[in-house]
Design an enzyme around this catalytic site. Structure first.
Site, PDB file in Angstrom:
ATOM      1  CB  SER A  95     -13.660  16.042 -20.419  1.00 55.41           C
ATOM      2  OG  SER A  95     -14.823  15.784 -19.673  1.00 55.41           O
ATOM      3  CE1 TYR A 107     -12.501  12.154 -12.810  1.00 55.38           C
ATOM      4  CE2 TYR A 107     -14.151  10.862 -13.981  1.00 55.38           C
ATOM      5  CZ  TYR A 107     -12.909  11.456 -13.940  1.00 55.38           C
ATOM      6  OH  TYR A 107     -12.070  11.382 -15.030  1.00 55.38           O
ATOM      7  CE  LYS A 112     -11.674  14.779 -15.627  1.00 56.86           C
ATOM      8  NZ  LYS A 112     -10.451  15.498 -16.092  1.00 56.86           N
TER       9      LYS A 112
END
Length: 275
Positions: free
Chosen positions: A133, A147, A151
């Site tokens: 991650s 983004y 994650k």
């Protein structure tokens, strides 16, 4: 007997460093990446037969089948390092649908494809699943919205997976690196902000572009951490790597806890139930 690893994104950055360490430790490695030339280089520098190079985009329709076949051919799997992904930064409003889909296809759906292909064997071997991650899986900055969302999806899916796998003995660890000097940091897809987002997104991106080299940690330490986690009998579910990641996540949790306490009165206590 030597262990067998499958590593995605094995041709560069953290994936490449972990691959090199696993090979040095005597593991058989199924190295997955899109660059056939770099995979060939890995195989050429490893003892004969120690690397199975799989040139593959994990978003391809055939990816699950190809990976499952590679695992069957290897005769099993002990460790998965689910590392492939990329960064996309820009204002939430300004990232178009095609870019957003491509990001989630790789960082989330591709990650799940790899899991589906490998979990039957990892359950049988009581193996280790390392999900890569980011500090941005726990917090978001102006420009990191999509983004961070990708994650965060990996983080929560991995947390659920850890609960689901608990009776089998297979273990899941989510590794959350901060800023490290890899190709990831120099190959980000950045959407320039409009005037409306210049004071927030633009300012953050400008500061980020001016960070000195000393702000980026040595990626070797992330690879070392992954190797250590894979060998642990009782690994952590989450592991922040880098002082910036530890402090950033700690501050985010403090802020969230304070806000939760501040607004808890908006959630009324449940009514007494009749006897």
């Amino acid at each position: 007997m030597a262990s067998t690893w499958l590593i995605t994104g094995a041709t560069s950055g953290i994936g490449r460093l972990v691959t090199e360490r696993a090979l040095a430790a005597g593991a058989q490695v199924i190295a997955v990446g899109r660059r056939s030339d770099r995979l060939a280089e890995l195989a050429d520098h490893a003892p004969h037969g120690q690397v199975t190079a799989v040139t593959l985009d994990i978003t391809a329709p055939e990816a699950e089948r190809v990976l499952a076949e590679a695992v069957r051919t290897a005769g099993g799997l002990d460790v998965l390092v689910n590392n492939a992904g990329y960064g996309l930064f820009g204002a939430v409003e300004q990232i178009d649908g095609d870019k957003a889909r491509a990001l989630f296809d790789t960082n989330v759906l591709g990650n799940l494809t790899v899991l589906r292909a490998t979990l039957p064997t990892l359950r049988a071997s009581r193996g280790r699943i390392v999900q890569i991650s980011s500090v941005n899986g726990q917090l978001a900055w102006a420009s990191s919205g999509l983004y961070s969302a990708s994650k965060a999806a990996v983080e929560l899916a991995s947390e659920a997976l850890a609960h689901e796998l608990a009776p089998t003995g297979a273990k899941v660890t989510i590794v959350e690196p901060g800023l490290f000097a890899t190709e990831f940091a120099t190959s980000l897809d950045v959407v320039p902000p409009s005037d409306a987002y210049a004071p927030t997104v633009g300012q953050f991106l400008a500061r980020f572009s001016q960070l000195p080299a000393s702000a980026f940690g040595n990626a070797e330490s992330v690879a070392d951490t992954i190797m250590a986690v894979a060998a642990m009998e009782q690994p952590p579910l989450r592991l922040a790597v880098g002082a910036d990641s530890v402090e950033g996540i700690r501050e985010s949790l403090r802020s969230r806890a304070a806000e939760l306490d501040l607004w808890a009165s908006f959630s009324p206590e449940p009514a007494d139930q009749p006897a």
